[in-house]
Write a protein that holds these residues in place. Structure first.
Motif, mmCIF file in Angstrom:
data_model
loop_
_atom_site.group_PDB
_atom_site.id
_atom_site.type_symbol
_atom_site.label_atom_id
_atom_site.label_comp_id
_atom_site.label_asym_id
_atom_site.label_seq_id
_atom_site.Cartn_x
_atom_site.Cartn_y
_atom_site.Cartn_z
ATOM 1 N N VAL A 99 -12.760 -4.956 -54.512
ATOM 2 C CA VAL A 99 -13.258 -3.599 -54.302
ATOM 3 C C VAL A 99 -12.088 -2.629 -54.336
ATOM 4 N N GLY A 100 -12.351 -1.403 -54.801
ATOM 5 C CA GLY A 100 -11.370 -0.327 -54.744
ATOM 6 C C GLY A 100 -11.437 0.361 -53.393
ATOM 7 N N LEU A 101 -10.310 0.924 -52.967
ATOM 8 C CA LEU A 101 -10.212 1.572 -51.663
ATOM 9 C C LEU A 101 -9.620 2.960 -51.810
ATOM 10 N N GLY A 102 -10.261 3.929 -51.165
ATOM 11 C CA GLY A 102 -9.719 5.274 -51.032
ATOM 12 C C GLY A 102 -9.836 5.683 -49.584
ATOM 13 N N ILE A 103 -8.915 6.512 -49.128
ATOM 14 C CA ILE A 103 -8.953 6.961 -47.727
ATOM 15 C C ILE A 103 -8.539 8.420 -47.655
ATOM 16 N N TYR A 104 -9.214 9.150 -46.772
ATOM 17 C CA TYR A 104 -8.886 10.548 -46.501
ATOM 18 C C TYR A 104 -8.825 10.713 -44.993
ATOM 19 N N VAL A 105 -7.696 11.251 -44.508
ATOM 20 C CA VAL A 105 -7.543 11.562 -43.088
ATOM 21 C C VAL A 105 -7.322 13.065 -42.966
ATOM 22 N N ASP A 106 -7.993 13.675 -42.000
ATOM 23 C CA ASP A 106 -7.871 15.106 -41.766
ATOM 24 C C ASP A 106 -6.397 15.500 -41.701
ATOM 25 N N LYS A 107 -6.073 16.625 -42.322
ATOM 26 C CA LYS A 107 -4.672 17.067 -42.418
ATOM 27 C C LYS A 107 -3.974 17.148 -41.066
ATOM 28 N N ASP A 108 -4.689 17.541 -40.031
ATOM 29 C CA ASP A 108 -4.092 17.714 -38.710
ATOM 30 C C ASP A 108 -3.858 16.397 -37.967
ATOM 31 N N LEU A 109 -4.332 15.284 -38.531
ATOM 32 C CA LEU A 109 -4.251 13.999 -37.831
ATOM 33 C C LEU A 109 -3.487 12.937 -38.620
ATOM 34 N N ARG A 110 -2.720 13.339 -39.598
ATOM 35 C CA ARG A 110 -2.100 12.377 -40.506
ATOM 36 C C ARG A 110 -0.894 11.646 -39.929
ATOM 37 N N ASP A 111 -0.450 11.985 -38.756
ATOM 38 C CA ASP A 111 0.700 11.298 -38.169
ATOM 39 C C ASP A 111 0.310 10.479 -36.943
ATOM 40 N N LYS A 112 -0.942 10.019 -36.913
ATOM 41 C CA LYS A 112 -1.473 9.335 -35.723
ATOM 42 C C LYS A 112 -1.822 7.862 -35.980
ATOM 43 N N ASN A 113 -1.376 7.283 -37.087
ATOM 44 C CA ASN A 113 -1.679 5.888 -37.473
ATOM 45 C C ASN A 113 -3.161 5.646 -37.745
ATOM 46 N N ILE A 114 -3.920 6.682 -37.955
ATOM 47 C CA ILE A 114 -5.354 6.533 -38.210
ATOM 48 C C ILE A 114 -5.593 5.824 -39.542
ATOM 49 N N ALA A 115 -4.838 6.192 -40.561
ATOM 50 C CA ALA A 115 -5.007 5.539 -41.871
ATOM 51 C C ALA A 115 -4.667 4.053 -41.771
ATOM 52 N N THR A 116 -3.559 3.728 -41.142
ATOM 53 C CA THR A 116 -3.147 2.328 -41.007
ATOM 54 C C THR A 116 -4.215 1.511 -40.292
ATOM 55 N N ASP A 117 -4.645 1.985 -39.131
ATOM 56 C CA ASP A 117 -5.637 1.245 -38.348
ATOM 57 C C ASP A 117 -6.970 1.124 -39.081
ATOM 58 N N SER A 118 -7.356 2.170 -39.815
ATOM 59 C CA SER A 118 -8.622 2.145 -40.558
ATOM 60 C C SER A 118 -8.562 1.158 -41.713
ATOM 61 N N ILE A 119 -7.442 1.142 -42.418
ATOM 62 C CA ILE A 119 -7.302 0.211 -43.548
ATOM 63 C C ILE A 119 -7.295 -1.232 -43.059
ATOM 64 N N VAL A 120 -6.630 -1.503 -41.955
ATOM 65 C CA VAL A 120 -6.639 -2.860 -41.391
ATOM 66 C C VAL A 120 -8.072 -3.280 -41.059
ATOM 67 N N LEU A 121 -8.848 -2.383 -40.485
ATOM 68 C CA LEU A 121 -10.246 -2.686 -40.156
ATOM 69 C C LEU A 121 -11.068 -2.910 -41.423
ATOM 70 N N VAL A 122 -10.834 -2.110 -42.462
ATOM 71 C CA VAL A 122 -11.531 -2.302 -43.742
ATOM 72 C C VAL A 122 -11.170 -3.656 -44.343
ATOM 73 N N GLN A 123 -9.906 -4.039 -44.244
ATOM 74 C CA GLN A 123 -9.479 -5.338 -44.781
ATOM 75 C C GLN A 123 -10.212 -6.476 -44.092
ATOM 76 N N GLU A 124 -10.357 -6.393 -42.779
ATOM 77 C CA GLU A 124 -11.085 -7.427 -42.042
ATOM 78 C C GLU A 124 -12.551 -7.462 -42.471
ATOM 79 N N TYR A 125 -13.167 -6.302 -42.626
ATOM 80 C CA TYR A 125 -14.556 -6.203 -43.084
ATOM 81 C C TYR A 125 -14.699 -6.813 -44.481
ATOM 82 N N ALA A 126 -13.767 -6.455 -45.375
ATOM 83 C CA ALA A 126 -13.833 -6.952 -46.747
ATOM 84 C C ALA A 126 -13.699 -8.475 -46.803
ATOM 85 N N LYS A 127 -12.789 -9.004 -46.018
ATOM 86 C CA LYS A 127 -12.557 -10.453 -46.037
ATOM 87 C C LYS A 127 -13.643 -11.224 -45.300
ATOM 88 N N ASN A 128 -13.959 -10.807 -44.083
ATOM 89 C CA ASN A 128 -14.816 -11.609 -43.207
ATOM 90 C C ASN A 128 -16.308 -11.357 -43.377
#
Length: 181
Positions: A99-128
């Motif tokens: 599957v292809g993956l795209g992510i958008y995080v609100d401009k004001d929240l881009r330094d809060k590890n939200i993208a990292t944590d979200s992608i890790v969760l997506v990876q678990e969903y995709a695999k499991n």
């Protein structure tokens, strides 16, 4: 007798640590409309026209089945910051398990590890849950934050399309990444 698709609660909400990924709801319409019409993001998404509230409402009210539609949009909610962004899974290929993956995080929240944590969760969903073997994505050469993010998460760069995307008079290379799950 119910003849529709079986109820699948995993698609309603995925949660880990401070992040919840869930299906879009009508309450998300205003912020979703704002994010989908962020012209800075159009360069990445290859969108060239605004998206109407009517179109987004129809999407929110539609069936969200990645097997039927070959795509799935999930809203990112952070326990402290609330609605923070969205994840797009697209070009879902059940046969080849990718599957292809795209992510958008609100401009004001881009330094809060939200993208990292979200992608890790997506990876678990995709695999499991989806039983996929690969997630792939593309990142433009001028998006240094995303290039670093995907490398940090173990995505391997598997190619570069030279001068692939044009933005006015500037041409950008497109880096292709994949993660074997």
């Amino acid at each position: 007798m119910y003849l529709g698709a079986p109820f699948n609660p995993i698609l309603l909400m995925l949660t880990k640590n401070h992040i919840t990924l869930r299906l879009p709801q009508l309450e998300d319409l205003s912020v979703l409309h704002q994010w989908e019409n962020d012209s800075e993001a159009w360069l990445v998404s290859q969108n060239a026209t605004p998206v109407s509230r009517t179109t987004l409402t129809a999407y929110i009210n539609s069936v969200h089945d990645i097997y039927l539609q070959k795509q799935l949009k999930l809203m990112i909610e952070h326990s402290e910051f609330g609605l923070s962004g969205m994840v797009d899974l697209f070009e879902f290929d059940a046969k080849n398990r990718k599957v292809g993956l795209g992510i958008y995080v609100d401009k004001d929240l881009r330094d809060k590890n939200i993208a990292t944590d979200s992608i890790v969760l997506v990876q678990e969903y995709a695999k499991n849950i989806l039983n996929l073997r690969m997630i792939w994505c593309t990142v433009l050469s001028n998006n240094k934050l995303s290039l670093g993010l995907f490398k940090k998460l173990g995505y391997m760069e598997c190619g570069v399309r030279r001068e692939w995307i044009e933005n006015g008079e500037k041409l950008h290379d497109e880096h292709m990444f994949q993660l074997m799950l």
